[in-house]
Scaffold this active site. Structure first.
Site, PDB file in Angstrom:
ATOM      1  N   ASP A  53      24.399  -1.274-120.903  1.00 28.82           N
ATOM      2  CA  ASP A  53      24.961  -0.407-120.267  1.00 28.82           C
ATOM      3  C   ASP A  53      25.282  -0.664-118.744  1.00 28.82           C
ATOM      4  O   ASP A  53      24.614  -0.748-117.998  1.00 28.82           O
ATOM      5  CB  ASP A  53      23.935   0.854-119.804  1.00 28.82           C
ATOM      6  CG  ASP A  53      24.021   1.855-119.046  1.00 28.82           C
ATOM      7  OD1 ASP A  53      25.206   2.160-118.865  1.00 28.82           O
ATOM      8  OD2 ASP A  53      23.246   2.948-118.644  1.00 28.82           O
ATOM      9  N   GLU A 132      26.413 -27.726-101.447  1.00 27.10           N
ATOM     10  CA  GLU A 132      25.314 -28.400-100.911  1.00 27.10           C
ATOM     11  C   GLU A 132      24.084 -27.309-100.393  1.00 27.10           C
ATOM     12  O   GLU A 132      24.055 -26.726 -99.294  1.00 27.10           O
ATOM     13  CB  GLU A 132      25.468 -28.917 -99.473  1.00 27.10           C
ATOM     14  CG  GLU A 132      26.677 -30.415 -99.816  1.00 27.10           C
ATOM     15  CD  GLU A 132      27.071 -31.072 -98.516  1.00 27.10           C
ATOM     16  OE1 GLU A 132      26.210 -30.754 -97.601  1.00 27.10           O
ATOM     17  OE2 GLU A 132      27.741 -31.751 -98.807  1.00 27.10           O
ATOM     18  N   GLU A 134      21.000 -25.018 -99.083  1.00 32.87           N
ATOM     19  CA  GLU A 134      19.886 -25.151 -98.561  1.00 32.87           C
ATOM     20  C   GLU A 134      19.014 -23.843 -98.796  1.00 32.87           C
ATOM     21  O   GLU A 134      19.318 -22.795 -99.101  1.00 32.87           O
ATOM     22  CB  GLU A 134      19.967 -25.351 -96.770  1.00 32.87           C
ATOM     23  CG  GLU A 134      20.922 -26.498 -96.754  1.00 32.87           C
ATOM     24  CD  GLU A 134      21.427 -26.669 -95.386  1.00 32.87           C
ATOM     25  OE1 GLU A 134      21.691 -27.764 -94.860  1.00 32.87           O
ATOM     26  OE2 GLU A 134      21.337 -25.401 -94.484  1.00 32.87           O
ATOM     27  N   GLU A 189      15.362 -30.704 -94.748  1.00 37.24           N
ATOM     28  CA  GLU A 189      16.701 -30.447 -93.839  1.00 37.24           C
ATOM     29  C   GLU A 189      15.929 -30.443 -92.353  1.00 37.24           C
ATOM     30  O   GLU A 189      14.773 -30.654 -92.138  1.00 37.24           O
ATOM     31  CB  GLU A 189      17.241 -29.093 -93.983  1.00 37.24           C
ATOM     32  CG  GLU A 189      18.366 -29.258 -94.997  1.00 37.24           C
ATOM     33  CD  GLU A 189      19.550 -29.996 -93.960  1.00 37.24           C
ATOM     34  OE1 GLU A 189      19.490 -29.806 -92.761  1.00 37.24           O
ATOM     35  OE2 GLU A 189      20.590 -30.539 -94.535  1.00 37.24           O
ATOM     36  N   GLU A 196      17.098 -29.420 -98.832  1.00 35.12           N
ATOM     37  CA  GLU A 196      18.376 -29.342 -99.401  1.00 35.12           C
ATOM     38  C   GLU A 196      18.475 -30.262-100.912  1.00 35.12           C
ATOM     39  O   GLU A 196      17.627 -31.261-100.593  1.00 35.12           O
ATOM     40  CB  GLU A 196      19.319 -29.777 -98.654  1.00 35.12           C
ATOM     41  CG  GLU A 196      20.779 -29.929 -99.069  1.00 35.12           C
ATOM     42  CD  GLU A 196      21.965 -30.472 -98.220  1.00 35.12           C
ATOM     43  OE1 GLU A 196      22.665 -31.063 -98.528  1.00 35.12           O
ATOM     44  OE2 GLU A 196      21.920 -30.027 -96.975  1.00 35.12           O
ATOM     45  N   HIS A 245      27.406 -25.744 -97.739  1.00 33.97           N
ATOM     46  CA  HIS A 245      28.415 -26.380 -97.470  1.00 33.97           C
ATOM     47  C   HIS A 245      29.254 -26.520 -98.779  1.00 33.97           C
ATOM     48  O   HIS A 245      28.791 -27.092 -99.956  1.00 33.97           O
ATOM     49  CB  HIS A 245      28.410 -27.589 -96.825  1.00 33.97           C
ATOM     50  CG  HIS A 245      27.832 -27.337 -95.496  1.00 33.97           C
ATOM     51  ND1 HIS A 245      27.186 -28.574 -95.047  1.00 33.97           N
ATOM     52  CD2 HIS A 245      27.179 -26.655 -94.578  1.00 33.97           C
ATOM     53  CE1 HIS A 245      26.321 -28.500 -93.695  1.00 33.97           C
ATOM     54  NE2 HIS A 245      26.746 -26.916 -93.610  1.00 33.97           N
ATOM     55  N   ARG A 316      31.029 -32.059 -86.779  1.00 33.19           N
ATOM     56  CA  ARG A 316      30.391 -31.241 -87.676  1.00 33.19           C
ATOM     57  C   ARG A 316      30.552 -29.804 -87.184  1.00 33.19           C
ATOM     58  O   ARG A 316      29.873 -29.058 -87.642  1.00 33.19           O
ATOM     59  CB  ARG A 316      29.145 -31.603 -88.050  1.00 33.19           C
ATOM     60  CG  ARG A 316      29.146 -33.023 -89.176  1.00 33.19           C
ATOM     61  CD  ARG A 316      27.891 -33.496 -89.359  1.00 33.19           C
ATOM     62  NE  ARG A 316      27.838 -34.824 -89.774  1.00 33.19           N
ATOM     63  CZ  ARG A 316      27.606 -34.967 -91.356  1.00 33.19           C
ATOM     64  NH1 ARG A 316      27.630 -33.793 -92.123  1.00 33.19           N
ATOM     65  NH2 ARG A 316      27.890 -36.073 -91.655  1.00 33.19           N
ATOM     66  N   GLU A 333      35.626 -29.948 -96.823  1.00 35.09           N
ATOM     67  CA  GLU A 333      34.327 -29.406 -96.578  1.00 35.09           C
ATOM     68  C   GLU A 333      34.272 -28.029 -95.687  1.00 35.09           C
ATOM     69  O   GLU A 333      34.519 -28.274 -94.367  1.00 35.09           O
ATOM     70  CB  GLU A 333      33.286 -30.322 -96.015  1.00 35.09           C
ATOM     71  CG  GLU A 333      31.929 -29.933 -96.231  1.00 35.09           C
ATOM     72  CD  GLU A 333      30.746 -30.898 -95.247  1.00 35.09           C
ATOM     73  OE1 GLU A 333      29.610 -31.003 -95.704  1.00 35.09           O
ATOM     74  OE2 GLU A 333      31.172 -31.243 -94.202  1.00 35.09           O
ATOM     75  N   ARG A 335      32.293 -25.341 -93.948  1.00 36.59           N
ATOM     76  CA  ARG A 335      30.875 -25.352 -93.624  1.00 36.59           C
ATOM     77  C   ARG A 335      30.323 -23.804 -93.231  1.00 36.59           C
ATOM     78  O   ARG A 335      29.086 -23.675 -92.992  1.00 36.59           O
ATOM     79  CB  ARG A 335      30.712 -26.350 -92.468  1.00 36.59           C
ATOM     80  CG  ARG A 335      30.957 -27.754 -92.804  1.00 36.59           C
ATOM     81  CD  ARG A 335      30.998 -28.628 -91.397  1.00 36.59           C
ATOM     82  NE  ARG A 335      29.691 -28.470 -90.678  1.00 36.59           N
ATOM     83  CZ  ARG A 335      28.801 -29.388 -91.191  1.00 36.59           C
ATOM     84  NH1 ARG A 335      29.010 -30.460 -92.360  1.00 36.59           N
ATOM     85  NH2 ARG A 335      27.852 -29.487 -90.519  1.00 36.59           N
TER      86      ARG A 335
END
Length: 444
Positions: A53, A132, A134, A189, A196, A245, A316, A333, A335
């Site tokens: 359903d 990645e 976390e 982390e 992670e 990430h 970063r 990447e 982030r």
């Protein structure tokens, strides 16, 4: 992943004493749903004859359109290692089909297939994702409910005895490996209680399936250790939040089209176009990649989460980073994504954004190779660096005005996603929070 036939699955079920099968799927909000059937119904399920359903599932259909079919993807067959010896439980991830046999437009997995088909038509064969994710581990109370008490005071890459979550994390890795995951890294982390586990990249559809399976395993094994695992983006004030990430790459046959040994930074024109598309549509897709009120408590300066639309190969702090690996490992990447996102929807809009850049040969702005967090607002504006949406409400408005991202969701999912998230924002907006009472009860 292995390619299984119906006979393969029936044989494995018999050999491993499987008694129940969970037919899993994901709703629009990213929540795993399942219909559990006894082994006697396996043949019916493998013949795509299991119905459910759909009107009871968030964002699916109205009650008068409720009958839907579950079409199992045979390649997703896996037996849960932790289930009882006297009768194991297996899993098949399913696509959702309408009663007339057509793919259901509100199924996030089907929607990702639709955007991947657009990629195929442009001449690309694979869109790969290396996630990645976390998560935090909190202790359970005597009633089995999660507390805010962390089980360790560890930091980045710490070891036991500081990292008391190590045994739990190790058991998670062992279970995942038994289920066919190739684990590349597992570590503590930055924040206390934060962890992670990274697994090998795969094609986007497989990787999204793995993310959903990963969340299920992490929560299941954590509870066996007396812990609650949460993928909430920012469970604690004053420490880093949890991100996911996403390392993205495009291929044709065996060639990574992001790599060009003669290009600037050894990146191809296609890579730069893709980066430009992601940057252009980042404000529009943020409501999808960061879909909760809490997501925006993570996207603030000072805690390593990107809140500015920029890219770099060297630092970063921007939204996009280009890791140093080249050749087949060349990747982009992104982030900003957090683990509360529905992975199928997140990948659909990220791919849609990148492909828009490729189709229109967009050029990215100059890379930003300094710490954006310490730049003034004037310096950011001079460098052409814009902010991501600061609240879910702003993100939803921005999404509604980005036609490329709306098309990446499809009309059905877009309408139901917006409706659900506007309700979520309104509930948050009208709620009186403890912070307000602490600030104002005595002052006024």
């Amino acid at each position: 992943m292995s390619k299984y036939t119906k006979d393969d699955i029936k044989k494995m079920a018999a050999d491993e004493n499987v008694k129940f099968i969970r037919l899993q799927f994901t709703d629009i909000l990213g929540t795993i749903k399942n219909v559990e059937i006894p082994i006697s119904q396996l043949e019916k399920a493998l013949d795509n004859k299991m119905m459910f359903d759909g009107s009871s599932i968030e964002g699916f259909v109205r009650i008068e359109e409720s009958d839907m079919y579950l079409f199992p993807d045979l390649d997703t067959w896996v037996i849960f290692p932790w289930t009882a010896e006297k009768g194991k439980v297996a899993r098949l991830i399913c696509d959702i089909y309408n009663s007339d046999g057509t793919p259901f437009a509100g199924d996030p997995r089907n929607n990702l297939r639709r955007v991947l088909k657009e990629m195929d038509e442009l001449g690309f064969t694979d869109f790969n994702l290396g996630p990645e994710p976390e998560f935090f581990l909190f202790k359970l109370d005597e009633k089995g409910e999660p507390t805010l008490e962390l089980n360790d005071n560890g930091g980045y890459f710490d070891l036991a005895p500081t990292d008391l979550g190590e045994n739990c994390r190790r058991d998670i890795v062992l279970e995942l490996e038994e289920m066919g995951f190739e684990i590349e890294a597992s570590h503590h982390e930055v924040a206390p209680g934060q962890h992670e586990i990274d697994f090998k990249y795969a094609d986007a559809l497989t990787a999204c399936d793995q993310i959903q399976t990963f969340k299920l395993v992490v929560k299941t094994i954590a509870r066996k250790h007396g812990l609650h695992a949460t993928f909430m983006p920012k469970p604690l004030f004053g420490v880093n939040g949890s991100g996911m990430h996403c390392n993205l790459s495009l291929f044709t046959s065996e060639k990574n089209v992001f790599f060009d040994p003669k290009g600037d930074l050894e990146l191809s024109d296609t890579a730069y176009h893709f980066i430009a598309g992601v940057l252009k549509h980042a404000p529009g897709f943020t409501a999808v990649t960061n879909p909760t009120v809490n997501s925006y408590k993570r996207l603030v300066p000072g805690y390593e989460a990107p809140c500015y639309v920029a890219w770099s190969a060297r630092n970063r702090s921007p939204l996009i980073r280009i890791p140093a690996s080249r050749g087949l490992s060349t990747r982009v990447e992104v982030r900003s994504v957090d683990p509360s996102a529905n992975p199928y929807l997140a990948m659909a809009v990220l791919l849609k954004a990148g492909l828009d850049g490729v189709k229109n040969k967009l050029t990215p702005p100059t890379s930003v190779d300094r710490n954006i967090y310490i730049m003034s607002k004037e310096e950011r504006e001079e460098a052409g660096i814009h902010d991501l949406p600061a609240t879910l409400a702003v993100a939803l408005d921005t999404l509604s005005n980005d036609h490329v991202i709306v098309d990446g969701l499809g009309e059905h999912i877009f309408e139901h996603f917006i409706e659900a998230k506007e309700i979520e924002w309104d509930m948050f907006r009208t709620q009186v929070h403890p912070w307000e009472r602490e600030q104002y009860m005595k002052m006024y």
